[in-house]
Design a protein around this motif. Structure first.
Motif, PDB file in Angstrom:
ATOM      1  N   MET A  84       0.834  -1.211   0.000  1.00 57.68           N
ATOM      2  CA  MET A  84       0.000   0.000   0.000  1.00 57.68           C
ATOM      3  C   MET A  84       0.861   1.251   0.000  1.00 57.68           C
ATOM      4  SD  MET A  84      -3.181  -0.297   2.531  1.00 57.68           S
ATOM      5  CE  MET A  84      -2.624  -1.521   3.666  1.00 57.68           C
ATOM      6  N   LEU A  85       1.872   1.259   0.875  1.00 57.44           N
ATOM      7  CA  LEU A  85       2.665   2.481   1.021  1.00 57.44           C
ATOM      8  C   LEU A  85       3.449   2.789  -0.255  1.00 57.44           C
ATOM      9  CD1 LEU A  85       3.855   2.083   4.688  1.00 57.44           C
ATOM     10  CD2 LEU A  85       2.280   3.796   3.785  1.00 57.44           C
ATOM     11  N   ALA A  86       3.782   1.754  -1.005  1.00 55.36           N
ATOM     12  CA  ALA A  86       4.503   1.972  -2.261  1.00 55.36           C
ATOM     13  C   ALA A  86       3.642   2.759  -3.245  1.00 55.36           C
ATOM     14  CB  ALA A  86       4.901   0.635  -2.863  1.00 55.36           C
ATOM     15  N   MET A  87       2.321   2.750  -3.037  1.00 53.99           N
ATOM     16  CA  MET A  87       1.434   3.423  -3.988  1.00 53.99           C
ATOM     17  C   MET A  87       1.255   4.908  -3.674  1.00 53.99           C
ATOM     18  SD  MET A  87      -1.462   0.515  -4.531  1.00 53.99           S
ATOM     19  CE  MET A  87      -2.216   0.907  -3.001  1.00 53.99           C
ATOM     20  N   PHE A  88       1.622   5.315  -2.454  1.00 51.25           N
ATOM     21  CA  PHE A  88       1.425   6.716  -2.090  1.00 51.25           C
ATOM     22  C   PHE A  88       2.487   7.578  -2.752  1.00 51.25           C
ATOM     23  CE2 PHE A  88      -1.324   4.915   1.009  1.00 51.25           C
ATOM     24  CZ  PHE A  88      -2.240   5.914   1.292  1.00 51.25           C
ATOM     25  N   LYS A  89       2.040   8.464  -3.643  1.00 54.18           N
ATOM     26  CA  LYS A  89       3.005   9.308  -4.359  1.00 54.18           C
ATOM     27  C   LYS A  89       2.599  10.758  -4.250  1.00 54.18           C
ATOM     28  CE  LYS A  89       4.176   5.793  -7.715  1.00 54.18           C
ATOM     29  NZ  LYS A  89       2.963   4.950  -7.870  1.00 54.18           N
ATOM     30  N   LYS A  90       3.620  11.621  -4.257  1.00 54.29           N
ATOM     31  CA  LYS A  90       3.387  13.052  -4.258  1.00 54.29           C
ATOM     32  C   LYS A  90       3.174  13.501  -5.687  1.00 54.29           C
ATOM     33  CE  LYS A  90       5.425  16.904  -2.004  1.00 54.29           C
ATOM     34  NZ  LYS A  90       5.127  17.398  -0.751  1.00 54.29           N
TER      35      LYS A  90
ATOM     36  N   ARG B  32       6.970   4.335   4.236  1.00 54.50           N
ATOM     37  CA  ARG B  32       7.405   3.021   3.770  1.00 54.50           C
ATOM     38  C   ARG B  32       8.634   2.554   4.539  1.00 54.50           C
ATOM     39  NH1 ARG B  32       8.567   0.972  -2.381  1.00 54.50           N
ATOM     40  NH2 ARG B  32       8.191  -1.222  -1.893  1.00 54.50           N
ATOM     41  N   MET B  81      -7.211  -4.009  -3.402  1.00 50.13           N
ATOM     42  CA  MET B  81      -7.195  -2.886  -2.458  1.00 50.13           C
ATOM     43  C   MET B  81      -8.595  -2.580  -1.907  1.00 50.13           C
ATOM     44  SD  MET B  81      -4.343  -1.821  -1.647  1.00 50.13           S
ATOM     45  CE  MET B  81      -3.085  -3.029  -2.048  1.00 50.13           C
ATOM     46  N   VAL B 347      -6.314   4.971   0.215  1.00 52.17           N
ATOM     47  CA  VAL B 347      -5.560   3.863  -0.340  1.00 52.17           C
ATOM     48  C   VAL B 347      -6.023   3.549  -1.762  1.00 52.17           C
ATOM     49  CG1 VAL B 347      -5.165   1.386  -0.134  1.00 52.17           C
ATOM     50  CG2 VAL B 347      -4.933   2.838   1.844  1.00 52.17           C
ATOM     51  N   ALA B 350      -4.754   6.208  -4.008  1.00 54.68           N
ATOM     52  CA  ALA B 350      -3.304   6.039  -4.164  1.00 54.68           C
ATOM     53  C   ALA B 350      -3.029   4.912  -5.157  1.00 54.68           C
ATOM     54  CB  ALA B 350      -2.651   5.740  -2.816  1.00 54.68           C
ATOM     55  N   PRO B 355      -2.101  11.683  -6.630  1.00 54.87           N
ATOM     56  CA  PRO B 355      -1.130  12.155  -5.638  1.00 54.87           C
ATOM     57  C   PRO B 355      -1.814  12.464  -4.314  1.00 54.87           C
ATOM     58  CG  PRO B 355      -1.025  13.464  -7.664  1.00 54.87           C
ATOM     59  CD  PRO B 355      -2.236  12.606  -7.773  1.00 54.87           C
ATOM     60  N   TYR B 356      -1.154  12.106  -3.202  1.00 56.29           N
ATOM     61  CA  TYR B 356      -1.833  12.257  -1.911  1.00 56.29           C
ATOM     62  C   TYR B 356      -2.037  13.715  -1.526  1.00 56.29           C
ATOM     63  CZ  TYR B 356       2.931  12.642  -0.021  1.00 56.29           C
ATOM     64  OH  TYR B 356       4.218  13.008   0.226  1.00 56.29           O
ATOM     65  N   ASP B 357      -1.277  14.655  -2.154  1.00 58.52           N
ATOM     66  CA  ASP B 357      -1.493  16.056  -1.762  1.00 58.52           C
ATOM     67  C   ASP B 357      -2.773  16.647  -2.361  1.00 58.52           C
ATOM     68  OD1 ASP B 357       0.092  15.521  -3.898  1.00 58.52           O
ATOM     69  OD2 ASP B 357       1.612  17.030  -3.492  1.00 58.52           O
TER      70      ASP B 357
END
Lengths: 95, 454
Positions: A84-90, B32, B81, B347, B350, B355-357
């Motif tokens: 999951m964390l690998a998918m979080f991108k800025k 991560r 997911m 999630v 993502a 992008p999370y921002d």
């Protein structure tokens, strides 16, 4: 006194945990939860001793089952959290 | 060096890594690595434990680890997911049963003090409740069981009786450890309690339940730590317990309900029958929606569980890119309890490379809602329901919601006119600035995408 000393550790850890988790942003709550879930697989440590120490057949069976369940929790939890964390991108840092 | 000393020093290192790992989880860019540190901590704790001198045979340990690792790795790789909530619930349950088994196995120690017996009882009790509670939650989330609250007459009496029985059983277990009947009774009672505690809770409240069960799985590990005198179990278990408590609290606040209210009663029936929703539903075709979107300069997307069900997150991302290349600013507004677990929407988005921002929390999106040209509600209902603000008789009155009705135009993507998970009417659908686009969310968005491409 042993129990009191362990209780002391427990109380401090809970306060520390509340401080730490309170700072996690909402966007990461799902990975936080599955990561925390993996940590709760720490029971594995107790299960190992029960499974390997020669304390009778029943204990070995219980311990081995506990090892299997806790390992699912640990391995699955860490792997899925990483996925999951690998998918979080800025925005800029994306592809 | 003395092995016990080595083991305990390594446990301290592991505890530091667990704590630092959780600290790094506080930001998406470091999360991560935080998770990896936590995994290293676990690895250290496991490896040094294997040096324990009371371990005489490794064959069964290897068997257990191989089975567990294979199942865990397979599940982690293949899970969708959208199904994360079920998976977390199931893993939680496994953690719980492991603690129960460890507590049970600890009974084979040659000498047991009263305090130790009490903690063994606790680890069996909390472990059992976590196990069956999580299984029921898994059933509800995966729709193997009905999501509706299961209520029966005399439920409170049964639950109270169960609590009394647990206290008595605990007393007998500690005072007569040689009688195995009390052990089996304790296991049976904990299993029953886990089931009965979760069945009356409705699907919409699952984010609270899953957070709470997460907390229990940590506390179960703590109790097991007391039972076998192991401090790393206590530290790690307490951290997890605390994280569950914090998340539970956030979820309850987001629903404006107390924990007791969530646990003991489903959403009540509508109290005030005089509540009248006026206006008419104005449907809109995707073709007309396209013209409005093309002219919009700012768009806010509000996703809910329906987006997960329709697997629409990738289509949403595609639409976002088309809108952006058309000069429209796109943001997402995420309600804390959107979806079936905390952070579920984040999630999914993502996963679709959003992008999370761009994902704004409720308190950040609400002040700017009036400047938004089009708010697109995808599969969300209760979290955008203006009745929470306007209708005192509504069961969700007082719950903080995303005020999409303040936007110039609201598009509601919805399968049909059925009410949301909480079963409450939504006056949003009847507002003057609301347009309903009926159909499967993913299909509707794909149609919009085709309009843009033409």
């Amino acid at each position: 006194m042993e129990a009191i000393y362990l209780l002391f550790i427990l109380v401090l850890s809970i306060f520390l945990g509340i401080e730490l988790i309170g700072k996690v942003p909402a966007t990461l709550h799902t990975p936080l939860m599955s990561g925390a879930n993996a940590i709760s697989g720490i029971t594995l440590v107790g299960a190992l001793v029960a499974s390997g120490a020669d304390r009778g057949e029943l204990t070995t069976i219980l311990g081995t089952a506990a090892v299997a369940f806790a390992t699912i929790n640990v391995v699955g939890g860490y792997m899925v959290t990483d996925r999951m964390l690998a998918m979080f991108k800025k925005k800029e840092g994306g592809k | 060096m003395d092995t016990t000393l080595l083991v305990n020093l390594s446990y301290i290192v592991a505890a530091i890594l667990f704590i630092y790992g959780l600290k790094l989880l506080g930001h998406p860019s470091t999360a991560r690595n935080g998770n990896k540190l936590s995994a290293i901590a676990m690895f250290i704790a496991v490896v040094v434990t294997l040096l324990d001198q009371s371990i005489v045979s490794y064959s069964w340990i290897v068997v257990g680890i191989l089975i567990g690792a294979a199942v865990g790795a397979f599940a982690a790789r293949t899970i969708e997911m959208t199904s994360m909530p079920e998976m977390v619930a199931l893993f939680n349950g496994f953690g719980g049963i492991a603690s129960l088994l460890v507590g049970w196995a600890a009974l084979s120690e040659p000498t047991l003090s009263g305090v130790t017996l009490f903690t063994i009882f606790l680890s069996i009790l909390i472990g059992g409740v976590t196990f069956t509670g999580s299984l029921v939650a898994w059933g509800k989330l995966s729709e193997t069981l009905a999501g509706k609250p299961i209520l029966f007459t005399g439920q409170r009496v049964v639950n109270s009786g169960l609590m009394v029985a647990i206290v008595i059983c605990g007393f007998l277990f500690v005072t007569q450890p040689e009688t195995t009947t009390w052990l089996y009774l304790a296991i049976a009672l904990s299993i029953a309690l886990g089931i009965l505690a979760v069945i009356p809770i409705g699907g919409a409240d699952m984010p609270v339940v899953i957070s709470l069960l997460n907390s229990y799985s940590g506390l179960a590990a703590c109790a097991a730590g007391f039972a076998i005198n192991n401090n790393i179990l206590i530290v790690a278990g307490a951290l997890v317990g605390a994280s569950g408590i914090v998340l539970t609290n956030i979820m309850c606040k987001a629903m404006n309900r107390s924990l007791a209210n969530v646990l003991f009663s489903g959403f009540g029936a509508v109290k005030d029958d005089t509540m009248v929703i006026e206006g008419e539903v104005k449907p809109l075709s995707p073709g007309d929606a396209y013209y409005i979107l093309e002219a919009a300069s700012s768009v806010a997307v509000i996703p809910g569980y329906g987006m997960a069900v329709a697997q629409a997150q990738h289509a949403v991302k595609e639409l976002q890119e088309l809108l952006e290349s058309n000069g429209t600013e796109v943001v997402y507004g995420i309600h804390p309890v959107a979806g079936r677990m905390p952070g579920h929407m984040n999630v999914l988005l993502a996963e679709a490379d959003v992008p999370y921002d761009l994902l704004l929390e409720m308190d950040d999106i609400n002040p700017r809602m009036e400047t938004v040209d089009v708010a697109i509600v995808i599969g969300a209902n209760d979290v955008v329901n203006p009745a929470a603000r306007e209708m005192e008789g509504s069961p969700i009155y007082g719950m903080p919601v995303i005020n999409v009705d303040y936007a110039r135009t609201v598009f509601v993507l919805k399968r049909s006119m059925a009410s949301g998970f909480a079963g409450i009417d939504n006056p949003l659908f009847f507002k003057d600035n609301t347009r309903m686009i009926f159909g499967d969310a993913k299909e509707t968005i794909n149609q919009l995408i085709r309009e843009f491409s033409d």
